[in-house]
Design a protein around this motif. Structure first.
Motif, short mmCIF file in Angstrom:
data_model
loop_
_atom_site.label_atom_id
_atom_site.label_comp_id
_atom_site.label_asym_id
_atom_site.label_seq_id
_atom_site.Cartn_x
_atom_site.Cartn_y
_atom_site.Cartn_z
N LEU A 20 -123.93 32.68 22.17
CA LEU A 20 -125.25 32.71 21.54
C LEU A 20 -125.13 33.01 20.05
O LEU A 20 -125.82 32.40 19.22
N LEU A 21 -124.25 33.92 19.70
CA LEU A 21 -124.02 34.26 18.30
C LEU A 21 -123.51 33.03 17.54
O LEU A 21 -124.00 32.73 16.44
N ALA A 22 -122.56 32.32 18.12
CA ALA A 22 -122.02 31.12 17.49
C ALA A 22 -123.08 30.05 17.29
O ALA A 22 -123.02 29.26 16.34
N ASP A 23 -124.08 30.06 18.16
CA ASP A 23 -125.17 29.09 18.07
C ASP A 23 -126.30 29.56 17.16
O ASP A 23 -127.30 28.88 16.99
N GLY A 24 -126.16 30.76 16.60
CA GLY A 24 -127.18 31.28 15.69
C GLY A 24 -128.32 32.02 16.36
O GLY A 24 -129.29 32.40 15.70
N ASP A 25 -128.22 32.24 17.66
CA ASP A 25 -129.27 32.96 18.39
C ASP A 25 -128.95 34.45 18.37
O ASP A 25 -128.36 35.00 19.30
N THR A 26 -129.34 35.12 17.28
CA THR A 26 -129.01 36.54 17.13
C THR A 26 -129.76 37.40 18.14
O THR A 26 -129.19 38.38 18.64
N ASP A 27 -130.99 37.05 18.46
CA ASP A 27 -131.74 37.82 19.46
C ASP A 27 -131.05 37.77 20.81
O ASP A 27 -130.85 38.80 21.46
N GLY A 28 -130.72 36.56 21.24
CA GLY A 28 -130.05 36.40 22.53
C GLY A 28 -128.69 37.07 22.56
O GLY A 28 -128.31 37.68 23.57
N ALA A 29 -127.96 36.99 21.46
CA ALA A 29 -126.64 37.62 21.38
C ALA A 29 -126.76 39.13 21.54
O ALA A 29 -125.97 39.76 22.25
N CYS A 30 -127.76 39.72 20.89
CA CYS A 30 -127.95 41.18 20.99
C CYS A 30 -128.37 41.58 22.40
O CYS A 30 -127.92 42.60 22.92
N ILE A 91 -131.32 47.88 19.02
CA ILE A 91 -131.31 46.52 18.47
C ILE A 91 -131.84 45.54 19.50
O ILE A 91 -132.63 44.65 19.19
N ARG A 92 -131.43 45.71 20.75
CA ARG A 92 -131.90 44.82 21.83
C ARG A 92 -133.40 44.93 22.00
O ARG A 92 -134.10 43.92 22.18
N LEU A 93 -133.94 46.14 21.92
CA LEU A 93 -135.39 46.30 22.04
C LEU A 93 -136.11 45.59 20.90
O LEU A 93 -137.14 44.94 21.13
N ASP A 103 -130.80 40.20 11.84
CA ASP A 103 -129.92 39.47 10.92
C ASP A 103 -128.53 39.30 11.53
O ASP A 103 -128.13 40.04 12.43
N ILE A 104 -127.82 38.33 11.03
CA ILE A 104 -126.53 37.94 11.61
C ILE A 104 -125.52 39.08 11.56
O ILE A 104 -124.75 39.27 12.50
N GLU A 105 -125.52 39.86 10.49
CA GLU A 105 -124.56 40.96 10.38
C GLU A 105 -124.79 42.00 11.48
O GLU A 105 -123.84 42.52 12.07
N LYS A 106 -126.04 42.30 11.74
CA LYS A 106 -126.37 43.27 12.78
C LYS A 106 -125.99 42.72 14.16
O LYS A 106 -125.48 43.46 15.01
N ALA A 107 -126.22 41.44 14.37
CA ALA A 107 -125.86 40.83 15.65
C ALA A 107 -124.35 40.80 15.85
O ALA A 107 -123.85 41.10 16.94
N ILE A 108 -123.62 40.46 14.80
CA ILE A 108 -122.15 40.46 14.88
C ILE A 108 -121.67 41.87 15.22
O ILE A 108 -120.81 42.06 16.08
N TRP A 109 -122.25 42.86 14.54
CA TRP A 109 -121.88 44.25 14.81
C TRP A 109 -122.13 44.60 16.28
O TRP A 109 -121.27 45.20 16.94
N ALA A 110 -123.30 44.24 16.80
CA ALA A 110 -123.65 44.58 18.18
C ALA A 110 -122.67 43.94 19.17
O ALA A 110 -122.21 44.60 20.12
#
Length: 133
Positions: A20-30, A91-93, A103-110
């Motif tokens: 999901l992160l690779a696809d740009g879906d930061t919400d789903g990734a988190c 973050i998930r909430l 944002d992408i940085e926060k999602a990558i971190w999570a």
């Protein structure tokens, strides 16, 4: 759920988070990163606390509180893992319920933290299983 099934579920959620992160879906990734952590935390609690009451770990708050009580405060896991679990849950909430973009940085971190969390808890789970064996 067996430890193997729970770990498999956690790892599958982590793979999903990365996709999901690779696809740009930061919400789903988190979301998937948090659930990977939730699943492995559940396995760790059951492995280390065989007498834990199921109703204590049925909810997110209950599981997180039990994780802190039984694993963090006892020193079985580092306090940082408790903090990470709480931060990724927040973050998930945000991702799931507020509509606030993550944002992408926060999602990558999570997602990275979920991977770290799983790696550390696999050791705890293995040690608990050896103690019983």
């Amino acid at each position: 759920m067996t430890a193997d099934a729970g770990l498999k579920k956690a790892r599958r959620a982590l793979v999903s988070a990365r996709l999901l992160l690779a696809d740009g879906d930061t919400d789903g990734a988190c979301n998937r990163a948090y659930y990977a952590m939730f699943d492995v935390a559940l396995v760790a609690l059951v492995a280390t606390q065989p007498g834990i009451r199921p109703e204590m770990i049925r909810t997110h708050r209950g599981l997180i509180a039990s994780f802190g009580q039984h694993l963090v405060t006892t020193g079985r896991v580092d306090i940082e893992l408790g903090r990470i679990l709480n931060q990724v849950e927040r973050i998930r909430l945000l991702a799931d319920y507020t509509g606030e973009p993550i944002d992408i940085e926060k999602a990558i971190w999570a997602v990275d933290q979920a991977e770290h969390f799983i790696r550390k808890l696999v050791v705890v789970i293995g040690a608990a299983e050896l103690d019983r064996g």
